[in-house]
Design a protein around this motif. Sequence first.
Motif, mmCIF file in Angstrom:
data_model
loop_
_atom_site.group_PDB
_atom_site.id
_atom_site.type_symbol
_atom_site.label_atom_id
_atom_site.label_comp_id
_atom_site.label_asym_id
_atom_site.label_seq_id
_atom_site.Cartn_x
_atom_site.Cartn_y
_atom_site.Cartn_z
ATOM 1 N N ASP A 47 0.836 -1.209 -0.076
ATOM 2 C CA ASP A 47 -0.027 0.030 -0.058
ATOM 3 C C ASP A 47 0.857 1.510 -0.061
ATOM 4 O O ASP A 47 0.509 2.270 -0.517
ATOM 5 C CB ASP A 47 -0.898 0.050 1.183
ATOM 6 C CG ASP A 47 -2.334 -0.727 1.207
ATOM 7 O OD1 ASP A 47 -2.411 -0.986 -0.337
ATOM 8 O OD2 ASP A 47 -3.029 -1.192 2.089
ATOM 9 N N ARG A 48 2.130 1.187 0.521
ATOM 10 C CA ARG A 48 2.784 2.418 0.927
ATOM 11 C C ARG A 48 3.785 2.746 -0.452
ATOM 12 O O ARG A 48 4.055 3.945 -0.611
ATOM 13 C CB ARG A 48 3.780 2.232 1.924
ATOM 14 C CG ARG A 48 3.038 2.370 3.457
ATOM 15 C CD ARG A 48 4.049 2.309 4.522
ATOM 16 N NE ARG A 48 3.488 2.209 5.728
ATOM 17 C CZ ARG A 48 3.975 1.956 6.967
ATOM 18 N NH1 ARG A 48 5.176 1.866 7.082
ATOM 19 N NH2 ARG A 48 3.274 2.024 7.950
ATOM 20 N N TYR A 49 3.920 1.684 -1.154
ATOM 21 C CA TYR A 49 5.086 1.934 -1.905
ATOM 22 C C TYR A 49 4.898 1.741 -3.599
ATOM 23 O O TYR A 49 3.875 0.946 -3.782
ATOM 24 C CB TYR A 49 6.538 1.393 -1.805
ATOM 25 C CG TYR A 49 6.902 1.772 -0.591
ATOM 26 C CD1 TYR A 49 7.937 2.799 -0.431
ATOM 27 C CD2 TYR A 49 6.879 0.970 0.591
ATOM 28 C CE1 TYR A 49 8.523 3.155 0.787
ATOM 29 C CE2 TYR A 49 7.529 1.227 1.934
ATOM 30 C CZ TYR A 49 8.169 2.268 1.755
ATOM 31 O OH TYR A 49 8.659 2.850 3.226
ATOM 32 N N PRO A 50 5.164 2.459 -4.720
ATOM 33 C CA PRO A 50 4.721 2.050 -5.842
ATOM 34 C C PRO A 50 5.068 0.705 -6.445
ATOM 35 O O PRO A 50 6.311 0.051 -5.844
ATOM 36 C CB PRO A 50 5.662 2.989 -6.897
ATOM 37 C CG PRO A 50 6.126 4.176 -5.986
ATOM 38 C CD PRO A 50 6.011 3.516 -4.514
ATOM 39 N N LYS A 51 4.259 -0.188 -6.850
ATOM 40 C CA LYS A 51 4.394 -1.458 -7.129
ATOM 41 C C LYS A 51 5.158 -1.978 -7.895
ATOM 42 O O LYS A 51 5.903 -3.126 -7.817
ATOM 43 C CB LYS A 51 2.894 -2.102 -7.294
ATOM 44 C CG LYS A 51 1.835 -1.826 -6.160
ATOM 45 C CD LYS A 51 0.404 -2.173 -6.418
ATOM 46 C CE LYS A 51 -0.588 -1.692 -5.362
ATOM 47 N NZ LYS A 51 -0.562 -0.484 -4.755
ATOM 48 N N ARG A 52 5.378 -1.524 -9.179
ATOM 49 C CA ARG A 52 6.200 -1.850 -10.197
ATOM 50 C C ARG A 52 7.766 -1.915 -9.800
ATOM 51 O O ARG A 52 8.474 -2.757 -10.021
ATOM 52 C CB ARG A 52 6.136 -1.126 -11.625
ATOM 53 C CG ARG A 52 6.676 -1.703 -12.780
ATOM 54 C CD ARG A 52 6.236 -0.979 -13.952
ATOM 55 N NE ARG A 52 6.718 0.430 -13.953
ATOM 56 C CZ ARG A 52 7.697 0.868 -14.773
ATOM 57 N NH1 ARG A 52 8.359 -0.078 -15.549
ATOM 58 N NH2 ARG A 52 8.046 2.083 -14.793
ATOM 59 N N PRO A 53 8.392 -0.833 -9.150
ATOM 60 C CA PRO A 53 9.661 -0.992 -8.810
ATOM 61 C C PRO A 53 9.874 -2.064 -7.644
ATOM 62 O O PRO A 53 10.710 -2.682 -7.710
ATOM 63 C CB PRO A 53 9.947 0.445 -8.395
ATOM 64 C CG PRO A 53 9.144 1.442 -8.976
ATOM 65 C CD PRO A 53 7.737 0.354 -9.180
ATOM 66 N N LEU A 57 -2.735 3.872 -11.560
ATOM 67 C CA LEU A 57 -1.792 3.608 -10.506
ATOM 68 C C LEU A 57 -2.590 4.154 -9.312
ATOM 69 O O LEU A 57 -3.215 5.094 -9.533
ATOM 70 C CB LEU A 57 -0.551 4.488 -10.590
ATOM 71 C CG LEU A 57 0.578 4.116 -11.717
ATOM 72 C CD1 LEU A 57 1.716 5.227 -11.774
ATOM 73 C CD2 LEU A 57 0.925 2.973 -11.334
ATOM 74 N N ALA A 58 -2.519 3.321 -7.971
ATOM 75 C CA ALA A 58 -3.158 3.867 -7.062
ATOM 76 C C ALA A 58 -2.233 4.764 -6.209
ATOM 77 O O ALA A 58 -0.935 4.413 -6.106
ATOM 78 C CB ALA A 58 -3.373 2.727 -6.149
ATOM 79 N N GLU A 59 -2.883 5.776 -5.666
ATOM 80 C CA GLU A 59 -2.012 6.733 -4.734
ATOM 81 C C GLU A 59 -1.475 5.927 -3.631
ATOM 82 O O GLU A 59 -2.056 5.147 -2.857
ATOM 83 C CB GLU A 59 -2.838 7.959 -4.375
ATOM 84 C CG GLU A 59 -3.407 8.754 -5.310
ATOM 85 C CD GLU A 59 -1.925 9.610 -5.588
ATOM 86 O OE1 GLU A 59 -0.938 9.976 -5.075
ATOM 87 O OE2 GLU A 59 -1.911 9.764 -7.053
#
Length: 405
Positions: free
Chosen positions: A69-75, A196-198
């Motif tokens: 939930d906290r970080y961008p998922k792709r990286p 992208l989710a915030e």
Amino acid sequence: MFRSLRNHNYRLFASGSAVSNLGGWMQRTAQDWLVLDLTHGSAGALGTATALQFLPMLLFGLFGGVIADRYPKRPVLIVAQTIMALLALTIGILTVTGTAEVWHVYVMAFALGLVSCVEVPTRQTFVVEMVGRADLTNAIALNASIFNLARVVGPAIAGVLIFMLGGTGPIFLLNGLTFAAVISSLIFMRKSELNLAEPVPRAKGQLREGLRYVLGNQELLLPILLIGFVSMFSQSFSMSIALMAREVFSAGASSFGLASSMFAVGALGGGLLAARRARPSRKVLVAGALSFGLFQVAVGVAPFYPVYLLLLIPTGIALITINTAANASVQLATAPDMRGRVMGIYLLVFTGGAPIGAPLIGWLAEIGGPRAGVMLSGVLVLVGTGMALLLTRVIGARRVALATA
């Protein structure tokens, strides 16, 4: 049935996952066979290796959902996949050089489990960012089909290669190389087409918030409880296939691979059937769980190897039906800002029971034989299904009573 593939990013991801999953199932077969070779056929050691791979999810799975939930998922996925590739290459080198010991396998299994705590909930919640809510159920089912297509082909290839190459080491090395496919697919995605989710800002009490959210929503509670009881013993079923093939029917590595593939044929069929459903129902959830328990009992009493192989097909259909239905139900019923934490809880119960179920079934198989372990596992799945329905009703009634008090 294949509508999610119209999405460019999902096509990339599905292609890369197909290659990586093939290598993953080859490694899973090789890992089981390596443990049996190193321990001279110990069911207890095989159960321990399986348990160690799922133990980190039991201990740290909820934190993985928070990270999702906290970080961008792709990286996050790129880093996790890279670490998993390095682990596969390391155990491969140890095995090829003849220095591998069973504790090396235990360490690798535990390390893979640690990475999976973050990788799995992140990957699961990344699907909706690729395809959106409208195609989410279809994409989840197609992911399951890709996974199980690899499960059909991977063990068979691994069994043949173990025989031809004289060992399991090359299988681990090949799996390490297959991670390049999924890492490349993530790198070359079109960022502008992602939904992208915030990211959720860091705050205190986010784990408790996720737990309260699940307990207050029966649409989430039933599938999570149900998958928890079912998966406690379904996670050991691959181990049981190895034990039944080797110890009951005296099958070699190639025949063991065939047994795993027959189970996956059913799972592949179940996944394709699930892809046609717009949204899974409660009846599908319960029917899938009950069918899986009953077919496990039938597999345990199979008198001959051909009958055993045939029964693995409907068993695979039943298992993938409950798995895809539960996954889709949970994601569709969850708000975007809670999806990572809810999937962390879902995956905790999905994999967290394996450290209990796998050693128990392994121990029972050593005492009463593999047949007894498989049959008891089926009975416990049936009991667990009833418990999930009862607990959902009791918790729901308790919350209504507290709200009206």
